[in-house]
Design a protein around this motif. Sequence first.
Motif, PDB file in Angstrom:
ATOM      1  N   ASP A 147      -0.366  27.459 -45.736  1.00 44.77           N
ATOM      2  CA  ASP A 147       0.850  28.140 -45.477  1.00 44.77           C
ATOM      3  C   ASP A 147       0.734  28.439 -44.052  1.00 44.77           C
ATOM      4  N   ILE A 148       1.100  27.140 -43.508  1.00 39.13           N
ATOM      5  CA  ILE A 148       0.988  26.814 -41.828  1.00 39.13           C
ATOM      6  C   ILE A 148       2.433  26.381 -41.604  1.00 39.13           C
ATOM      7  N   VAL A 149       2.963  27.102 -40.394  1.00 41.16           N
ATOM      8  CA  VAL A 149       4.085  26.779 -39.940  1.00 41.16           C
ATOM      9  C   VAL A 149       4.192  25.380 -39.006  1.00 41.16           C
ATOM     10  N   TRP A 150       4.625  24.579 -39.617  1.00 39.75           N
ATOM     11  CA  TRP A 150       4.824  22.975 -39.039  1.00 39.75           C
ATOM     12  C   TRP A 150       5.961  23.022 -38.093  1.00 39.75           C
ATOM     13  N   PHE A 151       5.827  21.958 -37.250  1.00 36.78           N
ATOM     14  CA  PHE A 151       7.064  21.510 -36.347  1.00 36.78           C
ATOM     15  C   PHE A 151       8.347  21.409 -37.243  1.00 36.78           C
ATOM     16  N   GLY A 152       9.263  21.898 -36.549  1.00 37.57           N
ATOM     17  CA  GLY A 152      10.624  22.015 -37.079  1.00 37.57           C
ATOM     18  C   GLY A 152      10.655  23.241 -38.056  1.00 37.57           C
ATOM     19  N   GLU A 153       9.626  23.959 -38.352  1.00 38.53           N
ATOM     20  CA  GLU A 153       9.744  25.137 -39.050  1.00 38.53           C
ATOM     21  C   GLU A 153       9.731  26.325 -38.362  1.00 38.53           C
ATOM     22  N   MET A 154      10.563  27.492 -38.980  1.00 39.13           N
ATOM     23  CA  MET A 154      10.512  28.762 -38.116  1.00 39.13           C
ATOM     24  C   MET A 154       9.184  29.539 -37.982  1.00 39.13           C
ATOM     25  N   PRO A 155       8.494  29.940 -36.894  1.00 40.95           N
ATOM     26  CA  PRO A 155       7.435  30.605 -36.872  1.00 40.95           C
ATOM     27  C   PRO A 155       7.608  32.050 -37.694  1.00 40.95           C
ATOM     28  N   TYR A 156       6.509  32.737 -38.192  1.00 42.92           N
ATOM     29  CA  TYR A 156       6.576  33.881 -39.053  1.00 42.92           C
ATOM     30  C   TYR A 156       6.899  34.973 -37.835  1.00 42.92           C
ATOM     31  N   ARG A 157       7.550  35.956 -38.496  1.00 43.72           N
ATOM     32  CA  ARG A 157       7.580  37.395 -37.751  1.00 43.72           C
ATOM     33  C   ARG A 157       8.324  37.508 -36.396  1.00 43.72           C
ATOM     34  N   MET A 158       9.308  36.444 -36.036  1.00 44.96           N
ATOM     35  CA  MET A 158       9.583  36.291 -34.769  1.00 44.96           C
ATOM     36  C   MET A 158      10.370  37.679 -34.307  1.00 44.96           C
ATOM     37  N   GLU A 159      11.184  38.397 -35.164  1.00 41.46           N
ATOM     38  CA  GLU A 159      11.865  39.685 -34.829  1.00 41.46           C
ATOM     39  C   GLU A 159      11.029  40.556 -34.173  1.00 41.46           C
ATOM     40  N   GLU A 160       9.647  40.941 -35.087  1.00 44.46           N
ATOM     41  CA  GLU A 160       8.552  41.604 -34.623  1.00 44.46           C
ATOM     42  C   GLU A 160       8.107  41.231 -33.117  1.00 44.46           C
ATOM     43  N   ILE A 161       7.784  40.012 -33.205  1.00 45.13           N
ATOM     44  CA  ILE A 161       7.194  39.644 -31.760  1.00 45.13           C
ATOM     45  C   ILE A 161       8.173  39.823 -30.551  1.00 45.13           C
TER      46      ILE A 161
END
Length: 228
Positions: A147-161
Amino acid sequence: MSSIRNIVILTGAGISAESGIDTFRGAGGLWENHRVEDVATPEAFARDPELVLRFYDARREAIQRVEPNRAHHALARLDAEWTGDLLIVTQNVDDLHERAGARRVLHMHGTHLSAWCTACDARHEWRGQLIDRPACPACGAVALRPDIVWFGEMPYRMEEIFGALVEADLFVSIGTSGAVYPTAGFVQEAAAYGACTLELNLEPSQGSHLFGESRLGPAGELVPTFVS
Ligand code: BV8
């Protein structure tokens, strides 16, 4: 820090270095003797799932053998004592912030101790290995991945950040090279909305020039001083 109420703290691999976890780019771009594109992209996983699963199994195992360091403990103290808003956004996939006692932690690149079923989308706490392709505890499919965000994948919870960056009065970046996006742009976002910006890093990063202040040294020394 009198006029400061809302703080966002970004951490990277450098904050865990003194706990014995290798950083990504200190070893000249190799990562545990692998090229990043061979182990940390969806294409790599599709091409050679065994290589990728062994790479993450080894890191998941290693991470459970190390301890939080003085920097993690100092941030946990700040988290416990700070009455304003505080968010520790970490790029790290280790759980050292939590094991030091921090609560307001957001893992934007996922975590080692979680497995993601690509069949039913369930997430499971996972401390063992994935190399033997275990079945998903929820749906039984053989479809678990880190459950890792790889390159080319959207990081988690960007709106919250981004919501926290807009409200921040202070943005502190600790132990990151500023080499990865969109994270490397957070300092500019925070500054655009009026935050003071501080970098604590062992050496100048790719984004040092974007910070109001940059202090150089090991996190284990700089962070307790910053928090006290
Ligand atoms: C995405 C999980 C879009 C893997 C990681 C522009 C805009 C947007 C994207 C891009 C862009 N340009 C390029 C991209 C693509 C890419 C990118 O940034 N590539 C880079 C290489 C150019 N970004 C992405 O793919 C991101 N996704 O943009 O999605 C999108 C849009 C729509 C739909 C779908 C997708 C996803 C990036 C996440 C990749 N995954 N990690 C894993 O961990 O196994 S990134 C990886 O690098 C780690 O998570 C790590 O956190 C991160 C950054 O590294 P650092 O933490 O900074 O570590 P590093 O070794 O580099 O530096 C350590 C620092 O610590 C050094 O400065 C050192 O001096 C310091 N230090 C060392 N010891 C100490 C210390 N400091 C203090 N004390 C010490 N003791």
